[in-house]
Design an enzyme around this catalytic site. Structure first.
Site, PDB file in Angstrom:
ATOM      1  N   LYS A  27      -9.972  13.124   7.842  1.00 57.23           N
ATOM      2  CA  LYS A  27      -9.451  12.786   9.165  1.00 57.23           C
ATOM      3  C   LYS A  27      -9.398  14.043  10.033  1.00 57.23           C
ATOM      4  CE  LYS A  27      -6.273   9.007   7.941  1.00 57.23           C
ATOM      5  NZ  LYS A  27      -6.860   7.956   8.783  1.00 57.23           N
ATOM      6  N   ARG A  81      -7.524  -0.427   1.324  1.00 57.03           N
ATOM      7  CA  ARG A  81      -8.068  -1.681   0.798  1.00 57.03           C
ATOM      8  C   ARG A  81      -8.521  -1.521  -0.649  1.00 57.03           C
ATOM      9  NH1 ARG A  81     -12.248  -1.854   5.655  1.00 57.03           N
ATOM     10  NH2 ARG A  81     -10.486  -0.730   6.557  1.00 57.03           N
ATOM     11  N   ASP A 114       1.764   6.633   5.282  1.00 57.12           N
ATOM     12  CA  ASP A 114       0.774   5.668   4.802  1.00 57.12           C
ATOM     13  C   ASP A 114       1.237   4.922   3.543  1.00 57.12           C
ATOM     14  OD1 ASP A 114      -1.604   4.516   5.604  1.00 57.12           O
ATOM     15  OD2 ASP A 114      -2.850   5.785   4.318  1.00 57.12           O
ATOM     16  N   ASP A 152     -11.968   7.169   3.814  1.00 54.05           N
ATOM     17  CA  ASP A 152     -10.737   6.971   4.595  1.00 54.05           C
ATOM     18  C   ASP A 152     -10.327   5.492   4.638  1.00 54.05           C
ATOM     19  OD1 ASP A 152      -8.571   7.642   6.105  1.00 54.05           O
ATOM     20  OD2 ASP A 152      -9.684   7.931   7.990  1.00 54.05           O
ATOM     21  N   LYS A 156       0.869  -1.187   0.000  1.00 54.03           N
ATOM     22  CA  LYS A 156       0.000   0.000   0.000  1.00 54.03           C
ATOM     23  C   LYS A 156       0.897   1.226   0.000  1.00 54.03           C
ATOM     24  CE  LYS A 156      -3.049   2.752   3.055  1.00 54.03           C
ATOM     25  NZ  LYS A 156      -3.916   2.796   4.253  1.00 54.03           N
ATOM     26  N   ASP A 170      -2.498  10.365   3.329  1.00 50.80           N
ATOM     27  CA  ASP A 170      -3.888   9.969   3.565  1.00 50.80           C
ATOM     28  C   ASP A 170      -4.596  11.029   4.408  1.00 50.80           C
ATOM     29  OD1 ASP A 170      -6.289   8.706   3.942  1.00 50.80           O
ATOM     30  OD2 ASP A 170      -5.506   7.104   5.247  1.00 50.80           O
ATOM     31  N   GLU A 174      -9.267   3.721   2.331  1.00 54.08           N
ATOM     32  CA  GLU A 174      -8.798   3.748   0.939  1.00 54.08           C
ATOM     33  C   GLU A 174      -7.732   2.704   0.652  1.00 54.08           C
ATOM     34  OE1 GLU A 174      -7.507   5.471   3.287  1.00 54.08           O
ATOM     35  OE2 GLU A 174      -5.382   5.125   2.892  1.00 54.08           O
TER      36      GLU A 174
HETATM   37  N1  BES Z   1      -4.090   4.847   6.902  1.00 56.50           N
HETATM   38  C1  BES Z   1      -5.203   4.549   7.719  1.00 56.50           C
HETATM   39  C2  BES Z   1      -4.844   3.580   8.835  1.00 56.50           C
HETATM   40  C3  BES Z   1      -4.172   4.193  10.009  1.00 56.50           C
HETATM   41  C4  BES Z   1      -4.904   4.896  10.934  1.00 56.50           C
HETATM   42  C5  BES Z   1      -2.830   4.024  10.185  1.00 56.50           C
HETATM   43  C6  BES Z   1      -4.275   5.452  12.030  1.00 56.50           C
HETATM   44  C7  BES Z   1      -2.212   4.564  11.283  1.00 56.50           C
HETATM   45  C8  BES Z   1      -2.926   5.275  12.203  1.00 56.50           C
HETATM   46  C9  BES Z   1      -6.335   3.907   6.902  1.00 56.50           C
HETATM   47  O1  BES Z   1      -6.409   4.330   5.594  1.00 56.50           O
HETATM   48  C10 BES Z   1      -7.599   4.272   7.592  1.00 56.50           C
HETATM   49  O2  BES Z   1      -7.847   5.436   7.717  1.00 56.50           O
HETATM   50  N2  BES Z   1      -8.349   3.270   8.045  1.00 56.50           N
HETATM   51  C11 BES Z   1      -9.571   3.505   8.757  1.00 56.50           C
HETATM   52  C12 BES Z   1     -10.580   2.500   8.280  1.00 56.50           C
HETATM   53  C13 BES Z   1     -11.974   2.788   8.713  1.00 56.50           C
HETATM   54  C14 BES Z   1     -12.485   4.084   8.091  1.00 56.50           C
HETATM   55  C15 BES Z   1     -12.878   1.629   8.314  1.00 56.50           C
HETATM   56  C16 BES Z   1      -9.297   3.331  10.247  1.00 56.50           C
HETATM   57  O3  BES Z   1      -8.502   2.479  10.621  1.00 56.50           O
HETATM   58  O4  BES Z   1      -9.850   4.101  11.013  1.00 56.50           O
HETATM   59 ZN    ZN Z   2      -4.572   4.905   4.748  1.00 57.95          ZN
HETATM   60 ZN    ZN Z   3      -7.450   6.150   5.372  1.00 55.28          ZN
END
Ligand code: BES
Ligand code: ZN
Ligand code: ZN
Length: 477
Positions: free
Chosen positions: A256, A330, A267, A326, A244, A249, A328
């Site tokens: 966010k 996946r 990210d 967010d 990824k 992000d 994204e």
């Molecule tokens: N890049 C983030 C994951 C992340 C979050 C990494 C905080 C490090 C710290 C990912 O793209 C994301 O935002 N995932 C969301 C998914 C949710 C919206 C289903 C998450 O983990 O909150």
């Molecule tokens: Zn992300």
């Molecule tokens: Zn995200």
């Protein structure tokens, strides 16, 4: 920084400091040994990991200092790696130019070398008063050591630092195009074949899922493919390492919060990890067919961005309702994994900073590991353990797929609540690997160090690169 082996006696070597682990270290001569046992008796030396005892103008040695290093009870690959990195940082802090490691045998030379290079990591330079590292020469005395172990250690250490440098570089200097250019030039230099797919090629391939993430950004996406295809291979497997690479992000329209958003430059750590690993695999000429796919996009909100509720079609034909822009990572991996399967992968490993939930489950200690192939997972876990990187399996029951099933669409990219968020994300990914053997590594909790460590500054950890290289070196699946 020059690292070399030396097979003469320690006593005559002039240097700023000799570093000796308290377990597994070279014999120091009678007077020094007596001093060490006195310090142990008085409790001044406990030998616990990370402890440094500095002795100036040591008896019987030409070195200016002797630094005894606590490594716990056993001196293994993990301790050797961490000790060497800590020594390097201690030497830099004290402005040493030359240092010596004195070990009692050559078994851990690769780990010590990897640790030295890791400890010598220089983050990208942005400070106006930057001071360069003073360490010029590192000498390792280790009877029976192989030159090839030293060379392997340098290559692996450099690859880990390449990963870290990419992760630490801010997103204004590293978008999808810049990352792709670096991957191309450094990939070619490492002996890899490189192909960069641009937006138009991705459209032709039908990568609607990946492209939906890129739509909000002014910077176009890239899918980079790197191939290590050695003439001699030891089996028929063709492993694809998929990363990824969200170069920033923001969350997109599902923006966010401002707090800590700056951390989201990391990210793309999954892509940087896989890129670091494949450059090492190529430079080491590992007789194994390996390819790498880097899904590079920037996730931004704008008038052209994907909206929550939009339905997109992935490369394998499945439709996805974008519930949360967010989630994204996946969407990017869905198409990258499909492409790997279409290109003939027999095995897939992906790495991604995929979910915040993995930090809640496992903290910064274990990488979250999921997949459909227990033997490959066990191999990665055992390999990681032997060098001090921890992987922990999470369950993958089909019940976890339920929240990811769509109403109007085949799938949705987020459930209705946050429960088991790391696993539901993995179940989503599983819909894009067919029956190919696959392991997913969620490195969101481990790819970045929030605090400086004895062997590393705050920032990118480079975790998983060493484990992946060793996994391929010892491939037995
Ligand atoms: N890049 C983030 C994951 C992340 C979050 C990494 C905080 C490090 C710290 C990912 O793209 C994301 O935002 N995932 C969301 C998914 C949710 C919206 C289903 C998450 O983990 O909150
Ligand atoms: Zn992300
Ligand atoms: Zn995200």
């Amino acid at each position: 920084m020059n690292i070399r082996l030396h097979d003469g006696p320690l006593a005559e070597l002039k240097c700023d400091s000799v570093f000796v682990p308290l377990v597994g270290g070279a014999k120091l001569g009678e007077r020094a040994e007596t001093l060490v046992s006195r310090l142990r008796q008085s409790g001044e030396i406990t030998g616990k990991h990370g402890e440094l005892t500095i002795i100036h103008e040591p008896n019987d040695l030409a070195a200016s200092r002797l630094i005894l290093m606590g490594v716990g009870k056993t001196f293994d690959a993990d301790q050797a790696f961490r000790m060497a990195g800590q020594a390097l940082r201690a030497a830099q802090k004290r402005k040493f130019k030359s240092l010596v490691f004195a070990l009692n045998d050559g078994d851990l030379v690769r780990s010590v070398t990897e640790g030295c290079v890791y400890g010598g990591y220089e983050p990208p330079k942005y400070k106006s008063d930057e001071v360069a590292s003073t360490v010029e020469e590192i000498i390792i005395i280790a009877p029976g050591a192989e030159q090839s172990d030293l060379e392997t250690g340098i290559i692996v250490g450099e690859s880990v630092n390449l990963t870290r440098r990419l992760v630490d570089t801010p997103a204004n200097d590293l978008g999808p195009e810049e990352f792709a250019e670096i991957a191309e030039s450094m990939g070619i230099a490492a002996g890899l074949k490189v192909e960069v797919l641009d937006e138009a090629s991705l459209e032709t391939l039908g990568a609607g899922s990946l492209l939906s993430v890129a739509k909000g950004s002014a910077r176009p996406p890239r899918l980079v493919r790197l191939d290590w295809n050695p003439t001699e291979v030891v089996n028929d497997s063709h492993l694809f390492l998929v990363g990824k690479g969200v170069t920033f992000d923001t969350g997109g329209i599902s923006l966010k919060p401002a707090n800590s958003m700056e951390k989201m430059k990391y990210d793309m750590a999954g892509a940087a990890t896989m890129f670091g690993a494949i450059t090492a695999i190529a430079r080491l000429h590992i007789p194994q067919r390996v390819s790498c796919l880097l899904g590079l996009v920037e996730n931004m909100p704008s008038g052209t961005a994907t909206r929550p509720g939009d339905i997109v079609q992935a490369m394998n034909g499945k439709t996805i309702e974008v519930i949360n822009t967010d989630a994204e990572g996946r969407l990017v991996l869905a198409d990258a994994l499909t492409y790997a399967v279409q290109q003939g992968a027999t095995h897939l490993i992906d790495a991604a900073t995929l979910t915040g939930a993995v930090s809640i489950a496992l903290g910064a200690v274990n990488i979250g590991m999921m997949g459909n192939d227990n033997s490959l997972q066990s191999h990665i876990k055992a390999t990681g353990k032997s060098i001090g990187e921890q992987f922990w399996e999470l369950p993958m029951n089909d019940d976890y797929l339920e929240p990811m099933k769509g109403d109007l669409s085949d799938l949705r990219n987020a459930g209705t609540d946050r429960k088991a968020g790391t696993i539901t994300a993995a179940k989503f990914l599983e819909q894009f690997v067919d029956s190919t053997s696959w392991v997913h590594l969620d490195i969101a909790g481990t790819a970045n160090l929030d605090k400086a460590q004895p062997n590393a500054p705050k920032g990118a950890s480079g975790i998983a690169v060493r484990s992946l290289v060793s996994t391929v070196e010892t491939w037995s699946i």
